[in-house]
Design a protein around this motif. Sequence first.
Motif, short mmCIF file in Angstrom:
data_model
loop_
_atom_site.label_atom_id
_atom_site.label_comp_id
_atom_site.label_asym_id
_atom_site.label_seq_id
_atom_site.Cartn_x
_atom_site.Cartn_y
_atom_site.Cartn_z
N TYR A 83 -0.92 52.83 -16.25
CA TYR A 83 -1.81 53.79 -15.59
C TYR A 83 -1.87 55.13 -16.32
O TYR A 83 -2.89 55.82 -16.30
CB TYR A 83 -1.39 54.00 -14.13
N GLN A 94 -4.37 54.56 -19.05
CA GLN A 94 -5.67 54.40 -18.42
C GLN A 94 -6.25 55.74 -17.98
O GLN A 94 -7.43 56.03 -18.20
CB GLN A 94 -5.54 53.46 -17.21
N ARG A 109 -17.83 41.43 -8.58
CA ARG A 109 -17.80 42.34 -9.74
C ARG A 109 -19.16 42.35 -10.42
O ARG A 109 -19.94 41.41 -10.31
CB ARG A 109 -16.72 41.89 -10.73
N ASP A 140 -3.88 44.66 -19.50
CA ASP A 140 -3.23 45.30 -18.35
C ASP A 140 -2.58 46.61 -18.78
O ASP A 140 -1.39 46.68 -19.04
CB ASP A 140 -2.18 44.33 -17.79
N CYS A 200 -12.88 45.23 -13.36
CA CYS A 200 -11.96 44.42 -12.55
C CYS A 200 -11.56 45.14 -11.26
O CYS A 200 -11.36 44.50 -10.21
CB CYS A 200 -10.70 44.07 -13.35
N ASP A 201 -11.47 46.46 -11.33
CA ASP A 201 -11.09 47.25 -10.15
C ASP A 201 -12.20 47.35 -9.11
O ASP A 201 -11.98 47.85 -8.01
CB ASP A 201 -10.65 48.66 -10.57
N GLU A 202 -13.40 46.89 -9.48
CA GLU A 202 -14.50 46.92 -8.51
C GLU A 202 -14.19 46.04 -7.30
O GLU A 202 -14.58 46.36 -6.19
CB GLU A 202 -15.80 46.44 -9.18
N SER A 203 -13.50 44.91 -7.53
CA SER A 203 -13.16 44.00 -6.44
C SER A 203 -12.14 42.98 -6.92
O SER A 203 -12.12 42.61 -8.09
CB SER A 203 -14.41 43.27 -5.93
N THR A 204 -11.30 42.54 -5.99
CA THR A 204 -10.38 41.45 -6.32
C THR A 204 -11.11 40.11 -6.29
O THR A 204 -10.61 39.12 -6.82
CB THR A 204 -9.22 41.40 -5.31
N LYS A 236 -11.08 47.03 -17.29
CA LYS A 236 -10.27 47.25 -16.10
C LYS A 236 -11.08 47.97 -15.01
O LYS A 236 -10.91 47.71 -13.82
CB LYS A 236 -9.02 48.05 -16.42
#
Length: 360
Positions: free
Chosen positions: A213, A216, A305, A210, A296-300, A293
Amino acid sequence: MGGCGKTTLAQYIYNLNKQDFESSSFVAEIGKHYNKHDPLNLQKKLLRDISPKKEIEISSVYEGTQKIHKVLQIKKVLIVLDDIDDQDELSALLGTNAFPTQSKIIITTRLLDIHEWFRTISWKCWVHELELLNDLESIELLSWHAFGSKIPMEGFDELATQLAKYCGGNPLALKVLGSSLLVSDENLHKRNSMIEIWRERMDSLNSQGDLDYKIQDVLRKSFDSLPLDRHKQLFLDIACFFVGQSEYMVTILRGDLYAKSGIMTLINKCLLTVSPYTSKLMMHQLLQDMGRKIVCDESTDLIKRSRIWNDDESYRLLREGDVSDSIEGLALDLIMIKEAMGEELRIYEGIANSVRWDIG
């Protein structure tokens, strides 16, 4: 890699030496602005700094390059061109032909093959590749930002060592994570509370990667600047599945030409290394977490994903028969399947056809 201190070092050298030159210019984040603004704007900014004329009129990139050449031949100038992503950006500012000058030009870049840029135009070029911090330097930098001292506060030694190890010597990560976990009060009760916060943060980093930002965003610049979408897909494949695996595995899965050229591109962008002794694909922990990440950010929703690398998640999807065209690849420890055979585990054909790779 991003965050290792290239711009910080260039800024320090610039501030330390600019008084020894007739004029100077620090052109920041060229890679970021080059695509958003006409190269003429960058040329005008540079000329306003180094030219005696403050009103700069340029009608073409060629004219701007010639004016920059003229100034550099008659004046001793110090220039920093920060964050060059492409040779075209450099050519727009300096042209492609070497010329006599007493000026000094510092370039920062994430690219490793910068030698090739200068080989064809005979510029004298000395390349300095930055090294990441060692263990002692990492602890010291982290401690300054987290505790305001050279060493960790009492009770935080082990956690600080773990966090520094996770950062892998990356100065930006050490600074950002240290500042976000600032311990300024030596009150015993509050200090114990902060220890628990540190433990939770470490658990979050170790289990989920995690990233803050700020870290990232800096790391992602190299990913976003990859020239082809297939290079990005290869990076995500490796980050999710193949770190520590032989580079030949990717060659088999992706095809000889594609994999070999793609790996070379990732190495040149400082996103990947290959062990010279074992030919294994190696990636900095922060870069691997950045890549995961992105996925993972493609979809919850897990099944939407493109890649699933967690054994438990892969097992659950296969066991429940969740089908999705989004899934391109997944990893699963075969021992889990063998242990579950008593439950009459079924690998649904729909999922088997939707993923790119066999489980294994």
